[in-house]
Enzyme design. Structure first.
Site, PDB file in Angstrom:
ATOM      1  N   GLY A 284       0.841  -1.191   0.000  1.00 20.66           N
ATOM      2  CA  GLY A 284       0.000   0.000   0.000  1.00 20.66           C
ATOM      3  C   GLY A 284       0.878   1.244   0.000  1.00 20.66           C
ATOM      4  N   ARG A 321      -2.371  11.304  10.503  1.00 21.43           N
ATOM      5  CA  ARG A 321      -1.197  10.510  10.868  1.00 21.43           C
ATOM      6  C   ARG A 321      -0.338  11.161  11.964  1.00 21.43           C
ATOM      7  NH1 ARG A 321       2.597   8.922   8.416  1.00 21.43           N
ATOM      8  NH2 ARG A 321       2.470   6.800   9.172  1.00 21.43           N
ATOM      9  N   CYS A 351     -10.565  22.441  16.676  1.00 19.93           N
ATOM     10  CA  CYS A 351     -10.555  22.779  18.107  1.00 19.93           C
ATOM     11  C   CYS A 351     -10.096  21.599  18.959  1.00 19.93           C
ATOM     12  CB  CYS A 351     -11.934  23.255  18.518  1.00 19.93           C
ATOM     13  SG  CYS A 351     -12.394  24.703  17.574  1.00 19.93           S
ATOM     14  N   GLU A 352      -8.856  21.229  18.831  1.00 17.05           N
ATOM     15  CA  GLU A 352      -8.236  20.144  19.604  1.00 17.05           C
ATOM     16  C   GLU A 352      -6.759  20.480  19.711  1.00 17.05           C
ATOM     17  OE1 GLU A 352      -9.360  16.767  20.301  1.00 17.05           O
ATOM     18  OE2 GLU A 352     -11.226  16.720  19.161  1.00 17.05           O
TER      19      GLU A 352
HETATM   20  N1  LLP Z   1      -2.325  -5.964   3.674  1.00 17.12           N
HETATM   21  C1  LLP Z   1      -3.048  -5.899   4.802  1.00 17.12           C
HETATM   22  C2  LLP Z   1      -3.824  -7.062   5.212  1.00 17.12           C
HETATM   23  C3  LLP Z   1      -3.043  -4.717   5.572  1.00 17.12           C
HETATM   24  O1  LLP Z   1      -3.755  -4.668   6.690  1.00 17.12           O
HETATM   25  C4  LLP Z   1      -2.286  -3.596   5.136  1.00 17.12           C
HETATM   26  C5  LLP Z   1      -2.264  -2.366   5.910  1.00 17.12           C
HETATM   27  C6  LLP Z   1      -1.569  -3.722   3.935  1.00 17.12           C
HETATM   28  C7  LLP Z   1      -1.599  -4.915   3.229  1.00 17.12           C
HETATM   29  C8  LLP Z   1      -0.740  -2.603   3.371  1.00 17.12           C
HETATM   30  O2  LLP Z   1       0.304  -2.249   4.212  1.00 17.12           O
HETATM   31  P1  LLP Z   1       1.367  -1.144   3.712  1.00 17.12           P
HETATM   32  O3  LLP Z   1       2.094  -1.724   2.524  1.00 17.12           O
HETATM   33  O4  LLP Z   1       0.615   0.075   3.360  1.00 17.12           O
HETATM   34  O5  LLP Z   1       2.232  -0.954   4.885  1.00 17.12           O
HETATM   35  N2  LLP Z   1      -2.906   4.054   8.730  1.00 17.12           N
HETATM   36  C9  LLP Z   1      -1.590   3.561   9.063  1.00 17.12           C
HETATM   37  C10 LLP Z   1      -1.249   2.307   8.327  1.00 17.12           C
HETATM   38  C11 LLP Z   1      -2.252   1.173   8.531  1.00 17.12           C
HETATM   39  C12 LLP Z   1      -1.935  -0.060   7.753  1.00 17.12           C
HETATM   40  C13 LLP Z   1      -3.051  -1.039   7.829  1.00 17.12           C
HETATM   41  N3  LLP Z   1      -2.872  -2.220   7.044  1.00 17.12           N
HETATM   42  C14 LLP Z   1      -0.567   4.677   8.809  1.00 17.12           C
HETATM   43  O6  LLP Z   1      -0.952   5.747   8.367  1.00 17.12           O
HETATM   44  O7  LLP Z   1       0.607   4.505   9.069  1.00 17.12           O
END
Ligand code: LLP
Length: 424
Positions: A284, A321, A351-352
């Site tokens: 991702g 984030r 407002c936080e």
């Molecule tokens: N596969 C699964 C099952 C996942 O739960 C995730 C991310 C990915 C793939 C992709 O992971 P990546 O390649 O993006 O690391 N909101 C958080 C990150 C949450 C990730 C959740 N799962 C942040 O902003 O750091």
């Protein structure tokens, strides 16, 4: 021209910040702020690093669209041959609306509703990544009622420390995710015996923003151990899905590049004689994170005895984030100006006290200047909310000299158009 760390398509030309062939300031002037701007070339370049290293091997890259699920982003990856990793039926409908192929979709997540399972089966997805025995039974029942067999992979929790923030670490025993490694054989036996299921693969995902190779390799070894044990029992495993999680450079992190990660994983897989299996990835952040910036205008400079505040028109509702994970994201002016930098906390109008975007940043800025918050392609717009009745920002995709509005700025009236007053 000098590119920003980890983001070759976002670069200084003299005093001006450019996203490919478009000046950030000019885009902000034309489309207003807050504004998300993405480089299409950066997204495709990040994907190509995975693709190049996988050439000659049966594989599928399933973009984990939770990182950025805007239709034109999905379209970009679909056209480049990607599949998608989804976690809800809403994400499935987005894939289909963007022209993606359901047969390249993996459905992950610890809590899938039966209606979501039905819709995914009807659309013909590639595989369900199942996270509990209870889910296996529910899915089997749903599939049987449709006269189908659902392709399944079990998400293994390998108990490997990804060395990342606790909120985005998922592969440890205490996390809600996956099936414990030592319970996996028993769970696969159940999967193989259920009439509505067909065992297709094995998967794991140990966390996000992982900057070391070691945890990925350790998790892989544990998957390979299981595959060998399963096949000894006659349970065939077609694909290995190693998840996502590869980190990016926000400021000074130095994660391995995607090519190095893929090559090392493949070397281990080959060394243990599993090279013929289809290999799946779910990246991702590493595909989109450094392809995006969030542009914001300085509203007020507010000096103080303890802190100076630079109050901008983007806020925690646009970019969660920093406050949620204590994340440090780069912040630069869209146009560099002369003058001595001053230390500011860059904060929004919400407002936080938790509404901060960057702390102790040395900036030479004046009200009306615009700033770019870097690495905002992943988990940025996708986590935006309407808190404080703030409409969500617009998004622009840049390709060379061309800029496409891929999401219009939300209108205030739309925020409450589905609400109803009580009739009295
Ligand atoms: N596969 C699964 C099952 C996942 O739960 C995730 C991310 C990915 C793939 C992709 O992971 P990546 O390649 O993006 O690391 N909101 C958080 C990150 C949450 C990730 C959740 N799962 C942040 O902003 O750091």
């Amino acid at each position: 021209m000098s590119a920003l760390p980890g983001a070759p398509h976002i670069a200084w030309r003299g005093h001006q910040l450019f996203v490919e062939g478009q000046s950030a300031d000019a885009l902000a002037r034309e489309h207003g702020t807050p504004l998300y701007v993405y480089s299409r070339g950066a997204m495709l370049g990040a994907l190509a690093a995975y693709q190049r290293a996988l050439t000659g091997r049966q594989h599928l890259i399933c973009y984990a669209m939770k990182a950025n699920s805007t239709l034109a982003v999905l379209q970009t990856f679909a056209q480049a041959g990607c599949g998608f990793d989804i976690v809800s039926v809403g994400e499935l409908e987005r894939v289909l609306a963007a022209g993606g192929d359901a047969s390249r979709v993996l459905f992950s997540g610890v809590g899938k509703r039966p209606d979501e399972m039905r819709r995914a089966l009807e659309a013909g997805i590639k595989c369900f990544n199942v996270e509990s025995v209870a889910e296996l039974r529910t899915l089997s029942g749903v599939a049987q009622a449709m006269n189908r067999r659902a392709p399944v992979s079990l998400r293994i929790n390998p108990d490997v420390d990804a060395g990342t923030h606790p909120y985005i670490s998922t592969g440890l025993k205490g996390n809600k995710f996956g099936i414990a490694h030592d319970e996996a054989l028993a769970a696969y036996r159940i999967a193989a015996s259920l009439p509505g299921l067909e065992v297709a693969g094995i998967d794991c995902h140990i966390g996000s923003q992982i900057t070391q190779l070691g945890p990925h390799l350790d998790a892989l070894e544990r998957l390979l151990d299981l595959i060998e044990a399963l096949e000894a029992e006659g349970i065939a495993i077609r694909h290995i899905d190693v998840g996502g999680g590869l980190g990016i450079t926000y400021t000074d992190e130095a994660p391995p590049d995607a090519g190095a990660l893929v090559r090392q994983l493949c070397a281990r897989i080959d060394a243990r004689g599993h090279g013929a299996r289809e290999l799946l990835f779910e990246p991702g952040r590493s595909l989109v994170g450094n392809a995006g910036v969030l542009l914001t205008e300085v509203l007020v400079l507010k000096p103080g005895s303890v802190k100076n505040f630079c109050i901008v028109d983007a806020a925690m509702n646009d970019l969660l984030r920093p406050t949620l994970y204590d994340a440090t994201m780069g912040i630069v002016p869209c146009t560099l100006r002369d003058g001595a930098p001053v230390l500011y906390d860059v904060v929004g109008p919400v407002c936080e006290s938790g509404d901060w975007l960057g702390r102790d940043r040395a900036l030479a800025v004046l009200p009306g200047d615009r700033l770019a918050i870097l690495s905002a392609g992943a988990y940025a717009f996708a986590m935006a909310s309407n808190y404080n009745s703030r409409p969500r920002a617009a998004e622009v995709m840049v390709e060379g000299d061309r800029a496409f509005v891929i999401r219009e700025r939300e209108k205030v009236a739309a925020l409450f158009s589905n609400e109803r007053l009580i009739d009295r």
